[in-house]
Design an enzyme around this catalytic site. Structure first.
Site, short mmCIF file in Angstrom:
data_model
loop_
_atom_site.label_atom_id
_atom_site.label_comp_id
_atom_site.label_asym_id
_atom_site.label_seq_id
_atom_site.Cartn_x
_atom_site.Cartn_y
_atom_site.Cartn_z
N HIS A 1 42.44 99.82 -14.32
CA HIS A 1 41.16 100.54 -14.34
C HIS A 1 41.34 102.04 -14.14
CE1 HIS A 1 37.86 97.28 -13.98
NE2 HIS A 1 38.82 96.92 -14.80
N HIS B 1 45.44 88.49 -17.63
CA HIS B 1 44.56 87.49 -17.02
C HIS B 1 45.29 86.20 -16.67
CE1 HIS B 1 40.61 89.65 -18.31
NE2 HIS B 1 41.22 90.23 -17.31
N ARG C 1 45.09 95.24 -11.40
CA ARG C 1 43.78 95.64 -11.91
C ARG C 1 43.46 97.10 -11.54
NH1 ARG C 1 37.65 94.25 -11.22
NH2 ARG C 1 37.11 94.12 -13.42
N TRP D 1 41.90 82.07 -14.11
CA TRP D 1 42.21 81.69 -15.49
C TRP D 1 43.27 80.59 -15.55
CZ3 TRP D 1 41.21 86.71 -13.91
CH2 TRP D 1 40.24 87.43 -14.62
FE1 CCH Z 1 40.68 92.06 -16.41
N1 CCH Z 1 39.05 91.32 -15.45
N2 CCH Z 1 39.55 92.51 -18.02
N3 CCH Z 1 42.27 92.94 -17.30
N4 CCH Z 1 41.76 91.73 -14.74
C1 CCH Z 1 39.01 90.80 -14.20
C2 CCH Z 1 40.08 90.60 -13.35
C3 CCH Z 1 41.37 91.02 -13.64
C4 CCH Z 1 38.22 92.24 -18.17
C5 CCH Z 1 37.37 91.75 -17.20
C6 CCH Z 1 37.78 91.32 -15.96
C7 CCH Z 1 42.29 93.51 -18.54
C8 CCH Z 1 41.28 93.43 -19.48
C9 CCH Z 1 40.01 93.00 -19.21
C10 CCH Z 1 43.10 92.02 -14.60
C11 CCH Z 1 43.88 92.77 -15.45
C12 CCH Z 1 43.46 93.21 -16.69
C13 CCH Z 1 37.67 90.46 -13.87
C14 CCH Z 1 37.20 89.86 -12.57
C15 CCH Z 1 36.91 90.76 -14.97
C16 CCH Z 1 35.41 90.56 -15.12
C17 CCH Z 1 36.98 90.97 -11.53
C18 CCH Z 1 36.54 90.41 -10.21
O1 CCH Z 1 35.49 89.77 -10.17
O2 CCH Z 1 37.27 90.60 -9.21
C19 CCH Z 1 37.80 92.55 -19.52
C20 CCH Z 1 36.41 92.40 -20.09
C21 CCH Z 1 38.91 93.01 -20.16
C22 CCH Z 1 38.95 93.40 -21.59
O3 CCH Z 1 39.97 93.38 -22.22
C23 CCH Z 1 43.53 94.20 -18.71
C24 CCH Z 1 43.90 95.00 -19.96
C25 CCH Z 1 44.25 94.04 -17.56
C26 CCH Z 1 45.61 94.56 -17.20
C27 CCH Z 1 46.54 94.84 -18.09
C28 CCH Z 1 43.59 91.41 -13.37
C29 CCH Z 1 45.01 91.42 -12.87
C30 CCH Z 1 42.49 90.78 -12.77
C31 CCH Z 1 42.48 89.98 -11.48
C32 CCH Z 1 42.05 90.86 -10.34
C33 CCH Z 1 41.98 90.14 -9.02
O4 CCH Z 1 41.37 90.72 -8.11
O5 CCH Z 1 42.49 89.03 -8.87
#
Ligand code: CCH
Length: 300
Positions: free
Chosen positions: A45, A169, A41, A185
């Site tokens: 970002h 996700h 993530r 998820w």
């Molecule tokens: Fe995402 N993501 N993401 N995401 N994401 C969150 C967590 C992860 C969105 C929203 C969220 C991508 C696209 C999107 C990861 C990778 C990717 C969370 C929870 C939200 C909300 C954050 C928290 O509370 O810690 C949205 C909207 C989009 C739109 O498309 C993309 C693209 C990627 C990478 C290629 C990953 C990995 C996580 C898990 C992080 C963790 O701390 O476990």
């Protein structure tokens, strides 16, 4: 090239950094036992601020070290990821933060069972926050497919690439104290797979309003064998995840990736590699040549 740029590292030096990242992934006290998801993530970002029209944002610069970007509520929780990597930066000061954050995600995806993502170095770190992109460029999970297109088309991605990227996700979870959403998820959130797409299609997702007013979608897997006294764990989807199902152009890709893990892995590797390169302009030997948001690169 300005002469102050560092020489490109040897492949042996890069291997040492990758080994150091591998060694820190196992974090028994943290989340589901791995730093991998939050590192993925962090890279996303750092790169996902790219705006193709103005050629600003993107993984160069490591702007999240500055409050202007690091303090963006969209980046809540990513300080954990940066802290995991700090000892690696201390041990190998020659690597820039911008390169390290991207490389760590590539290592994490592979170590969690995912595909090999192409990675090239040469990113530089901004020395002040003047080139840090404005807040508000990352997606808002409470919205739908129009919003996803607005955000990802801005970076230069198409519909297929949006669906492939969303497959990240499969990893990690939402944290109430970070995004406000809650839960994971898939059942095994530290293993890279295409399970996310299969669950999206298979399950009957029910809308759930959280105490903070946010809405997400949930499903309780009745088939899972529970130890005595254990509560069945809910799986979740964000409204943006659900929009991949309801959108006529996104859905066929969800169906294909659910059926064909190899196709998903190949497409994810390509699109994640592309994400990490956004905004970087390279010459024929791979050196980064200056663009508005790039301060330099390796010595040529
Ligand atoms: Fe995402 N993501 N993401 N995401 N994401 C969150 C967590 C992860 C969105 C929203 C969220 C991508 C696209 C999107 C990861 C990778 C990717 C969370 C929870 C939200 C909300 C954050 C928290 O509370 O810690 C949205 C909207 C989009 C739109 O498309 C993309 C693209 C990627 C990478 C290629 C990953 C990995 C996580 C898990 C992080 C963790 O701390 O476990």
């Amino acid at each position: 090239m300005p002469s102050s740029n560092p020489p490109a590292p040897s492949s042996a030096q890069l291997e040492e950094v990758k080994d150091a990242v591998r060694a820190l992934l196992h974090q028994p006290e943290y989340d589901d036992g791995s730093a991998g998801p939050v590192l993925v993530r962090l890279a996303w970002h750092s790169a996902g601020t790219y705006d193709a029209a103005s050629k600003t944002g993107g993984s160069n610069g490591a702007g999240m070290r500055y409050e202007k970007e690091g303090g963006d509520p969209a980046n809540a929780g990513l300080a954990h990821a940066r802290a995991f990597l700090e000892p690696v930066k201390e041990k190998f000061p020659w690597i820039t933060y911008a390169d390290l954050w991207c490389l760590a995600a590539v290592v994490a995806v592979k170590e969690m069972g995912g595909p090999e993502v192409q990675w090239q170095g040469g990113r530089t770190d901004f020395t002040d926050d003047s080139k840090v992109p404005p807040r508000g460029r990352l997606p808002d999970a409470a919205q739908g497919s129009d919003h996803l297109r607005h955000i990802f088309y801005r970076m230069g991605f198409n519909d297929q690439e949006i669906v492939a990227l969303s497959g990240a996700h499969n990893l990690g979870r939402c944290h109430g104290d970070r995004s406000g959403f809650e839960g994971k998820w898939v059942n095994q959130p530290t293993r890279f797979s295409n399970q996310y797409y299969r669950l999206l299609l298979q399950n009957d997702w029910k809308k759930k309003k959280l105490a903070n007013g946010l809405e997400q979608f949930v499903y309780v897997d009745e088939e899972i064998e529970l130890e005595e006294g254990e509560e069945p764990e809910e799986l979740m989807m964000l409204p943006t995840d659900m929009s991949l199902l309801s959108d006529a152009a996104f859905r066929p890709w969800v169906e294909r990736y659910a059926k064909d893990k190899d196709l998903f892995f190949a497409h994810f590797a390509a699109v994640f590699g592309k994400l990490l390169e956004l905004g970087l302009v390279r010459d024929a030997s791979g050196n980064i040549v200056n663009e508005e948001n790039v301060e330099g690169g390796y010595q040529s």
